[in-house]
Design a protein around this motif. Structure first.
Motif, short mmCIF file in Angstrom:
data_model
loop_
_atom_site.label_atom_id
_atom_site.label_comp_id
_atom_site.label_asym_id
_atom_site.label_seq_id
_atom_site.Cartn_x
_atom_site.Cartn_y
_atom_site.Cartn_z
N SER A 183 -5.34 4.12 -7.70
CA SER A 183 -4.37 4.29 -6.60
C SER A 183 -5.05 4.53 -5.28
N LYS A 188 0.84 -1.20 0.00
CA LYS A 188 0.00 0.00 0.00
C LYS A 188 0.87 1.25 0.00
N GLU A 189 0.30 2.31 -0.53
CA GLU A 189 0.96 3.62 -0.58
C GLU A 189 2.26 3.56 -1.36
#
Length: 86
Positions: free
Chosen positions: A86, A47-48
């Motif tokens: 995203s 993630k991120e």
């Protein structure tokens, strides 16, 4: 970047629903003796991730006493989703 690793007995991807379906989570695996072959699958959620960045992912397997048992070859990872995902 944050990550989550889940060890399971089976993973399938549903193209229709655009999601992964995972089987039973394996909390503990007992190996009777080395060498030993045990088949399982891993779901790694990253993630991120920064857009347009690449990095290497490598898995290290350790025994309960902290000793290294094995290490995977590095895999080059990159953010492949479109901007709207995203």
């Amino acid at each position: 970047m944050h990550s989550q690793l889940v060890v399971v007995d089976n993973i399938e991807f549903s193209k229709e629903h655009k999601k992964h379906d995972i089987g039973q989570i394996l909390h503990d695996i007992t190996i009777p003796a080395l060498p030993c072959v045990y088949t399982f699958q891993m779901f790694i959620a990253l993630k991120e991730l920064p857009d347009q960045a690449t990095f290497e992912l490598q898995l290290k397997i350790k025994a309960r006493n902290g000793k290294d048992v094995g290490i995977s070859s590095p895999i080059t990872m990159y953010h492949e989703r479109k901007d709207e995902q995203s």
